[in-house]
Design an enzyme around this catalytic site. Structure first.
Site: not given
Ligand code: SAH
Length: 352
Positions: A90, A103, A110, A114, A117, A157-158, A187, A210-212, A288, A332
């Site tokens: 997508e 995007c 992936c 996570c 995700c 994907g990564e 990203s 993506s630190l989180h 989200n 995502c």
């Molecule tokens: N693999 C890469 C790029 C794809 S995800 C990465 O990890 O950065 C793009 C961004 O969306 C990342 O920061 C990811 O952590 C975030 N993301 C994934 N699921 C999400 C969700 N449910 N709500 C908000 N952001 C989300």
């Protein structure tokens, strides 16, 4: 069948010569594919008819085919594309007043796993080719009367696990489509060797991490790949990236209610970035909602505001990602998952 989308002007010129044509015919094909979004050889009206027919016998333009499309009231459009082999990825079209961004997905599925995700739920299937990455943008461009100026690799994907194809796609977007590299953002979940390799490429793109989470225990719980690379190691690679390229990174921080959104965690995050002398914006992304068994929830408005305040007090520029298109599952992997689930339901209904 050879897919021409994904080839450079140079490669298309060689192809033309191999087919007994002058090299400039290859440049014409490149213009048709990358600037005029031609989806068939027939449409390339300044090529001799016989050459177009010959091309059609052995090659395809390779345009993606669309499986599903959803538009939100804020004009965000979510696309689901069918790939050869029955897989789907997508992409999202995001029009703003002053720019249009898209995007893009870089892989089918992936492997990062996570927990928050939607893409991770389906596991990893395969890498996208450079043509499949650029094709998503070209398809969306063909449907828009505004010029797409920005692209973020934040779909499925990564990107740094599909390194060569992602680099090739960035070069195609720059050299063939004519986009500015500064408007392209990759990203990453924090793939250290990929960050270090990217630092050597001399491409003035924007790198987003993506630190989180501000500590390794929490991060490796949310992001299983975090067990492989500790935050310290990732931030060291980021500092090296910034030193080599002269460009600041963006730090993405997903906020999940009650998990990583406390004021103390904000302070800890600011301190960690400061310790590595990392400049750069923190982009806060409210979770989200994804229908997984984790039971994660969106953060309260007040805790987002408080988190932001703490970062700003510590001297960190902070932005907050607007949630757009949530009614159409524009996060995502969510659309693919929603559609896949409804397909399953329909199939089951059909069988009963
Ligand atoms: N693999 C890469 C790029 C794809 S995800 C990465 O990890 O950065 C793009 C961004 O969306 C990342 O920061 C990811 O952590 C975030 N993301 C994934 N699921 C999400 C969700 N449910 N709500 C908000 N952001 C989300």
């Amino acid at each position: 069948m050879q897919h021409l989308l994904g080839l450079t002007t140079n490669e298309l010129q060689n192809l033309a010569k191999e087919m007994g044509q002058p090299a400039y015919r290859g440049a014409q094909i490149a213009t048709w594919i990358y600037q005029r979004q031609a989806q068939s050889f027939e449409a390339m009206t300044d090529l001799p008819k016989a050459f177009r027919e010959k091309l059609a016998e052995s090659a395809t333009v390779g345009y993606p085919t669309i499986a599903h499309k959803d538009m939100a009231t804020d004009e965000t459009v979510k696309y689901l594309f069918d790939l050869p082999g029955g897989q789907r990825v997508e992409s999202v079209y995001l029009p703003y007043a002053e720019r249009v961004s898209v995007c893009l997905s870089s892989q089918v599925g992936c492997a990062a796993g996570c927990r928050f995700c939607a893409t991770a739920q389906g596991g990893f299937a395969r890498n996208l080719t450079a043509g499949e990455i650029v094709g998503q943008l070209l398809f969306m461009q063909s449907e828009s009367n505004r010029r797409i100026s920005h692209a973020v690799y934040m779909g499925m994907g990564e990107p740094l696990w599909n390194y060569a194809n992602v680099i090739k796609s960035l070069n195609l977007l720059h050299n063939e489509v004519g986009m500015s590299l500064r408007n392209l953002t990759v990203s990453t979940v924090g793939v250290v060797p990929g960050i270090l390799a990217l630092a050597e490429e001399n491409l003035p793109i924007t790198l987003a991490l993506s630190l989180h989470a501000p500590d390794d225990d929490l991060r490796s719980d949310l992001i299983p790949t975090g067990r492989k690379w500790k935050i310290d190691e990732i931030l060291t690679a980021c500092a090296e990236y910034a030193a080599k390229t002269g460009r600041d990174l963006t730090f993405e921080y997903l906020l999940i209610g009650g998990v990583n959104d406390s004021p103390e965690q904000a302070q800890q995050l600011a301190a960690r970035l400061r310790a590595k002398r990392l400049q750069g914006n923190v982009n806060l992304i409210p979770f989200n909602y994804v229908d997984t068994k984790e039971g994660f929830r969106r953060p309260e408005r007040e805790s987002v505001a408080r988190f932001r305040e703490e970062l700003e007090k510590a001297g960190r520029t902070t932005t907050q990602r607007m949630t757009r298109g949530s009614a159409i599952s524009a996060a995502c992997g969510q659309l693919r998952r929603t559609i896949a689930l409804s397909d399953v339901r329909q199939n089951t209904a059909g069988k009963v």
